[in-house]
Design an enzyme around this catalytic site. Structure first.
Site, mmCIF file in Angstrom:
data_model
loop_
_atom_site.group_PDB
_atom_site.id
_atom_site.type_symbol
_atom_site.label_atom_id
_atom_site.label_comp_id
_atom_site.label_asym_id
_atom_site.label_seq_id
_atom_site.Cartn_x
_atom_site.Cartn_y
_atom_site.Cartn_z
ATOM 1 N N GLY A 100 -1.831 8.463 1.312
ATOM 2 C CA GLY A 100 -2.030 7.089 1.735
ATOM 3 C C GLY A 100 -1.374 6.860 3.081
ATOM 4 N N CYS A 101 -1.511 5.639 3.589
ATOM 5 C CA CYS A 101 -0.928 5.343 4.900
ATOM 6 C C CYS A 101 0.596 5.384 4.867
ATOM 7 C CB CYS A 101 -1.404 3.975 5.384
ATOM 8 S SG CYS A 101 -3.138 4.002 5.870
#
Length: 385
Positions: free
Chosen positions: A358-359
């Site tokens: 994920g970010c």
């Protein structure tokens, strides 16, 4: 008859555009999802409208809620719907590339950012800025170098110079890349601006843009992107550069570029132009050719040699993968070095799991109904806090 008239009209419009732009290549369509920005939907819409003012050979498609604009809008109500619609439009060929916020790539895919360095105003590609190319750090950075070369070539740089940021493992990365080059894969190594030279880069080289492609791990690259894009604004608004770039990976066939939730109007506009150029120059074909050439030069054996001495001897039994199921729930807080172990721990407990990025870092993905149970298993195993 009306269909024929529309076809003729479209043909004449395309000819007019070609004469105006000087390019007779077909137009590409670039999407941008408009939900998820900390600065609101209008921030990304304005970025798209700014890019459209001098768009050369591309059209823009907004994916998000209905807004007042002259641009095409594909309506969706949530970020999840936007990402699904984006994937659908890419896979169908309706759009050729897309810019989005907060999108999870599979392991093996990382993004290559593009910044303007403050020293000389030179553009530089940061490889990489989000995602995880491999669980082992040195292997990941070697792959990142390839991803950076692919992206730079896709943007028209025939022989991009490659520098390796002076981080843990940089020398091992340098050795691996030089072995790859010695085996016949062409790499042009950058020279440090400092007196002692070399292809291992210092902080000075970052500011001066000493390399076309700066190789780093993704977490360091992510920090660098944020500094380069928001050092003039105090941090909450990213106003410079072209965003975190396209996800590149062996066999990955979607051209998806990442923005931060803090990315402002100018960065959104630049990211769309970045996406358009990649599609126009066929980044997917360039990637396939570069991976083929690197493998012919012994990439896989070089990478295997890197991890040979770092892999733990395992006397554990082979863990069988449970039946696949839809994995939309995510568990964060897992160190990248523990991703494989986390997956195996859950498989052993009968829970199907996949790893991703994920970010905010590595994630384990499980079925939504099993998130709580899976998180407890990982906590008991000491993998998450």
């Amino acid at each position: 008859m009306s269909d024929i008239k529309q076809m003729i009209g479209k043909t004449f419009m395309e000819i007019a555009d070609a004469i105006e732009t000087g390019s007779f290549a077909g137009k590409v369509k670039v999407g941008i999802t408009t939900l998820g920005s900390e600065h609101g939907v209008e921030n990304l819409v304005k970025g798209a409208e700014l890019a459209a003012k001098d768009a050369a050979g591309f059209d823009i498609v907004l994916i998000g809620p209905k807004v007042e604009t002259s641009l095409e809008v594909v309506e969706v109500a949530t970020e999840e719907e936007a990402h699904k619609k984006m994937e659908e439009l890419l896979d169908s060929g309706y759009i050729h590339s897309c810019v989005t916020v907060h999108y999870n790539f599979p392991i093996g895919v990382s993004t290559v950012g593009r910044v303007v360095t403050p020293g000389m105003g030179k553009e530089m590609f940061i490889a990489t800025t989000t995602g995880t190319s491999a669980a082992q750090r040195v292997e990941a950075m070697v792959r990142n170098a390839l991803y950076g070369i692919i992206t730079a070539k896709s943007m028209g740089i025939e022989n991009p110079t490659v520098g390796i940021l002076n981080l843990d493992g940089a020398r091992a990365v340098e050795r691996a890349l030089k072995e790859l080059a010695g085996n016949g894969y062409p790499i042009t190594f950058a020279e440090s601006l400092r007196a002692d030279g070399g292809s291992v880069m210092r902080g000075n080289d970052l500011l001066g843009g000493a390399a076309d492609v700066m190789v780093t791990d993704s977490l360091t690259g992510n920090i660098m992107m944020k500094v380069f894009s928001s050092y003039t604004t105090g941090g909450s608004y990213e106003g410079l550069g072209y965003g975190y770039g396209p996800g590149i990976g062996d066999g990955y066939n979607r051209t998806i570029l990442i923005l931060s939730r803090a990315s402002g109007v100018p960065v959104a506009a630049n990211a769309i132009k970045y996406a358009a150029k990649l599609a126009q120059n066929n980044v997917k074909a360039i990637a396939a050719a570069e991976f083929k050439a690197a493998k012919a030069a012994g990439l896989e054996s070089i990478l295997a040699g890197l991890s040979k001495d770092t892999k733990k001897a395992s006397t554990e039994e082979e863990v069988k993968m449970p039946p696949k199921e839809v994995v939309t729930g995510t568990i964060s807080g897992v160190d990248v070095m523990d991703l494989e172990d986390a997956q195996k721990v859950l498989w052993k407990a009968g829970i199907y799991a996949e790893s991703g990025m994920g970010c905010t870092g590595p994630i384990v993905m499980v079925n939504e109904a099993k998130v709580e149970e899976a998180a407890k298993i990982l906590k008991d195993a000491g993998i998450v806090a």
